[in-house]
Design a protein around this motif. Structure first.
Motif, PDB file in Angstrom:
ATOM      1  N   GLN A  68     116.527   5.593  -3.551  1.00 12.09           N
ATOM      2  CA  GLN A  68     116.646   6.288  -2.268  1.00 12.09           C
ATOM      3  C   GLN A  68     118.098   6.120  -1.835  1.00 12.09           C
ATOM      4  O   GLN A  68     118.395   5.432  -0.867  1.00 12.09           O
ATOM      5  N   PHE A 114     113.308  14.037   0.420  1.00 18.09           N
ATOM      6  CA  PHE A 114     112.913  12.925   1.285  1.00 18.09           C
ATOM      7  C   PHE A 114     113.719  12.939   2.581  1.00 18.09           C
ATOM      8  O   PHE A 114     114.890  13.331   2.586  1.00 18.09           O
ATOM      9  N   GLY A 117     113.050   8.077   3.618  1.00 14.19           N
ATOM     10  CA  GLY A 117     112.170   7.492   2.615  1.00 14.19           C
ATOM     11  C   GLY A 117     110.816   8.160   2.487  1.00 14.19           C
ATOM     12  O   GLY A 117     110.028   7.793   1.618  1.00 14.19           O
ATOM     13  N   GLN A 119     108.611  11.313   1.487  1.00 16.76           N
ATOM     14  CA  GLN A 119     108.692  12.544   0.703  1.00 16.76           C
ATOM     15  C   GLN A 119     108.166  13.712   1.535  1.00 16.76           C
ATOM     16  O   GLN A 119     107.062  13.646   2.069  1.00 16.76           O
ATOM     17  N   TYR A 163     121.069  12.890  -7.744  1.00 21.96           N
ATOM     18  CA  TYR A 163     120.850  12.706  -6.322  1.00 21.96           C
ATOM     19  C   TYR A 163     121.838  13.533  -5.509  1.00 21.96           C
ATOM     20  O   TYR A 163     123.015  13.649  -5.879  1.00 21.96           O
TER      21      TYR A 163
END
Length: 171
Positions: A68, A114, A117, A119, A163
């Motif tokens: 994350q 997300f 945190g 989804q 990411y």
């Protein structure tokens, strides 16, 4: 003339290993990021926000699956974690379309989105190779106001993911 050929052959033989090492040390052109609304790395690449080396490799925010982290666990791109860096914030409604630009379209399991945190969306690619550009329509549910959306591209044939963080103002 014969001496010049020998000299050229000698120089060529001496430089060949250096050229071979140079070719193998070159990083691969990879992989992908969100171009619209502009992700943090897209803003770095466009010079909107002053950043380090990610400016030259917006597609390279890669790290182990399951993180994350806007930087994909990569300390070289730590500025992508800095919420106070002056990122442009995209005004969006209760949903938005995220457009990915892929420079190496890896076979993909899922694309995940997300906020804090939690989804909010997942798109199953079924292990197929995506096109070089694709879009996802993401519903933000009950979220509103300024948020950072973490988008994760889970590659099918490695343990890594890519990411991207996008700053949005929902509402």
């Amino acid at each position: 003339m014969h001496k010049k050929r020998k000299l050229a052959a000698f120089i060529g033989a001496g430089l060949s290993p250096l050229f071979a090492l140079g070719l193998t040390a070159t990083p691969a052109s990879a992989h992908g990021y969100i171009s619209d609304p502009a992700s943090r790395q897209a803003q770095c690449a466009e010079g909107v926000v002053e950043c380090g080396s990610i400016k030259y490799e917006p597609q390279s925010v890669e790290g182990p699956k399951g993180l994350q982290d806007c930087a994909g666990g990569n300390e070289s791109y730590a500025e992508l974690r800095d919420d106070n860096k002056g990122w442009n914030v995209a005004d969006v409604g209760k949903s938005a379309t995220f457009n990915w630009k892929l420079t190496a379209a890896h076979r993909t399991t899922t694309w995940q989105y997300f906020i804090d945190g939690q989804q909010i969306a997942e798109f199953d690619q079924g292990g197929e190779q995506p096109p070089s550009q694709l879009s996802h329509d993401v519903d933000f549910g009950s979220f509103s106001g300024r948020q950072t959306v973490l988008a994760v591209w889970n590659v099918a044939d490695t343990d890594n993911a890519f990411y991207a963080c996008v700053d949005v103002n929902i509402g």
